[in-house]
Structure formats: structure tokens, C-alpha cells
Design a protein around this motif. Sequence first.
Motif, PDB file in Angstrom:
ATOM      1  N   GLU A  87       8.244 -10.844   6.858  1.00 54.16           N
ATOM      2  CA  GLU A  87       6.958 -10.166   6.674  1.00 54.16           C
ATOM      3  C   GLU A  87       6.910  -9.426   5.343  1.00 54.16           C
ATOM      4  O   GLU A  87       7.896  -8.846   4.900  1.00 54.16           O
ATOM      5  N   VAL A  88       5.731  -9.453   4.708  1.00 52.47           N
ATOM      6  CA  VAL A  88       5.491  -8.685   3.491  1.00 52.47           C
ATOM      7  C   VAL A  88       4.468  -7.600   3.787  1.00 52.47           C
ATOM      8  O   VAL A  88       3.763  -7.649   4.797  1.00 52.47           O
ATOM      9  N   SER A  89       4.391  -6.600   2.902  1.00 50.59           N
ATOM     10  CA  SER A  89       3.513  -5.461   3.161  1.00 50.59           C
ATOM     11  C   SER A  89       2.706  -5.112   1.922  1.00 50.59           C
ATOM     12  O   SER A  89       3.102  -5.430   0.797  1.00 50.59           O
ATOM     13  N   TYR A  90       1.573  -4.404   2.142  1.00 51.83           N
ATOM     14  CA  TYR A  90       0.669  -4.023   1.055  1.00 51.83           C
ATOM     15  C   TYR A  90       0.173  -2.605   1.282  1.00 51.83           C
ATOM     16  O   TYR A  90      -0.198  -2.236   2.392  1.00 51.83           O
ATOM     17  N   SER A  91       0.162  -1.812   0.213  1.00 54.17           N
ATOM     18  CA  SER A  91      -0.448  -0.490   0.308  1.00 54.17           C
ATOM     19  C   SER A  91      -1.936  -0.575   0.027  1.00 54.17           C
ATOM     20  O   SER A  91      -2.684   0.362   0.291  1.00 54.17           O
ATOM     21  N   CYS A  92      -2.377  -1.698  -0.492  1.00 50.25           N
ATOM     22  CA  CYS A  92      -3.779  -1.903  -0.869  1.00 50.25           C
ATOM     23  C   CYS A  92      -4.495  -2.683   0.220  1.00 50.25           C
ATOM     24  O   CYS A  92      -4.043  -3.760   0.623  1.00 50.25           O
ATOM     25  N   GLY A  93      -5.617  -2.146   0.712  1.00 55.01           N
ATOM     26  CA  GLY A  93      -6.361  -2.823   1.758  1.00 55.01           C
ATOM     27  C   GLY A  93      -6.891  -4.176   1.329  1.00 55.01           C
ATOM     28  O   GLY A  93      -6.963  -5.116   2.132  1.00 55.01           O
ATOM     29  N   THR A  94      -7.269  -4.314   0.058  1.00 56.80           N
ATOM     30  CA  THR A  94      -7.776  -5.587  -0.440  1.00 56.80           C
ATOM     31  C   THR A  94      -6.680  -6.643  -0.419  1.00 56.80           C
ATOM     32  O   THR A  94      -6.904  -7.781   0.012  1.00 56.80           O
TER      33      THR A  94
END
Length: 321
Positions: free
Chosen positions: A178-185
Amino acid sequence: MPNIDNPMNKSLHLLFIFLLTAVLKSYCQDTVLKYTRPVVTSFTIKRYQITSDYLHHRPDENDEGNVKIYGYLSNRRPDSNNYEKYYSLACSLWDLNKLEEAKKMFLTIINSKEKYYLASSYHSSDIPDNTTSNIYGYGSYSSNYKSHAALYLTKIYIEQRQFDKAFSFLEMATKKYEVSYSCGTGYRRQQDEYDFLYACIYEGQKKYDKVMKLLLPACLTRDDKIIVRTIKALYSEGEIKEKLQQAEKSMQCKFDSVPSYSYSGYSGAVDTLEYYSGTATMNLFDVAVTIPRPHLENGERITKEYFLKEFRESRFYRSLK
């Protein structure tokens, strides 16, 4: 940090968010890591670019050049000196529709026990010159080679109509690596890709109920041919017409009692737009669907007719008529 309560700063702040969104849509990710690589004497990993069809191959001269220069790696094992080249070569082979060669290389990456393919990388993508926000790291995200290799293998097996294998690798990409993002876009764009690939698999397996559950809630905000094909597989032309009429009759609207504001303008000339918006939902093919808010001009009020027009002019609706 600038005071965004100032109207001018607020307008510039909103303009920046708009531009940032546009850029991030091309992507702080095409997290399938669809890169663009200039062919030069030193190796450069692909940079992100826009893609609307996650199964569409977009080869260019850089892919051909990359294969010409680094093609010898396809018959070698990756090591600590060439693992980036090895990965990007596999991406180029996929773009050039050389699926079997690409598949062999991506499987090698998946099966590798080396730390350079096991580790996740953190990518910072903060707002330039705004040191106070570095704590948050707006637009930052993580990546790892195995997740992206698993996504490519998902696509290859979808194209080869081996849907069970495709499902296994997609589960691997979304859960094991799994990868993650702090940006909602960025997060939303990645989820769009996952949804698209899951839907391709479910459609191939003829699990149409899963396609409907997955894609129908967002059918008015994305151009998705899979959901249209699925509905046409489940319903006759007459039944579709009846379902669309029932959906219009089921529409429920809520209108704002206080105005909304937006700002537009460039070069210091800023216009403030004031309008009354609202929300609308309908029961579409037995699923609750939210209708996108139409763009309103200064002084306008949203109405049910506005929402009906938005629905009838959607690509989804027109594709079913």
C-alpha cells in the motif's frame, strides 16, 4: 505566512489551490508511475503525466530510445546499480505493448528480496517558499517499486483476459504494498485508478453487481464506459429508459439559505461572485447518487431544473439514451 483573510491574498490562495489541483490531477501521481523520460547519456526515471484510460498505452520516442539503450537489461537480473533502469525499461516495454517481456521483468521485481525493491520511498511535494507548512508536507506521498509493478501486472493480465491473476496482483498493490498520500487530490486519483482496474476485472468476470456497487455512485463525475456497458448488459433499452425516468422523479434537493462566494480574476483585478447553491441526490438504478453542483454566475440561485439539466447533459446519461 500570508494572511489569507485579506481578500486579495484569499483570491490568490484560491487561485493557487486551483492550479495545484490541475497539476496534481496530472499527478503528484499517475501512481501507476507513468513516467516521461528524456533519452540522454544519464538515466532519468519517468515523471508523472496525465492518463485518463489506465489501460491505454502511450508510447513515445523516449520509450523506444530507452529500449534501445537499456534493452539488454531484459535478459539480466537487476542489481543495486541498475534496478531503476530495469524498472523503467519494463515500463517502456509495457508502453510499447511488449507485454510478455514487460511481464517477465515486473514479476522479477515482485519476487525480488532485495531492499531496493522492498523499501518504500517518501516524496515531499510542499508549497515553495512556505517553510511553515513543511511540517504537513502538502502533496507528499509514498511509493514503492513492488506496488507499481503489481499495478502493471494487473493491467497486463487484464489485457490478456486472465482476470483471476489480475485480481491477485491488484490486491497485492492495494493491500500488501500500500502507498499513502497526504494530498486529497493525489489520494482520489489513485483511488480512481484502483476503482477502474477493479471494475475491469469484475466486468471480465461478469460480476456486474460488483461493478454497479463500485462505479455507480460516481457515475456523474467521471467518464466511465465500463458502467455504461454494465448497465446495458443488465437492462433492456426500455428498462434503462424507465430507470432514468424514475431517477428524475426521485430527485431530492436542498437549497442553501445563505450565499456562497468565489473569487476570480488575474493581475490584481479580483471579482467576488455571490450565489446560492445547494445539493441534490437521486435513486439511480437503486443506488443513491449525488448530482454535481452546476457552475453558477454572480447572483444566481440553484434550482431543481439546474440539477436536472446537469443530469441530462452528463456523458453517463447521454451514453444510455
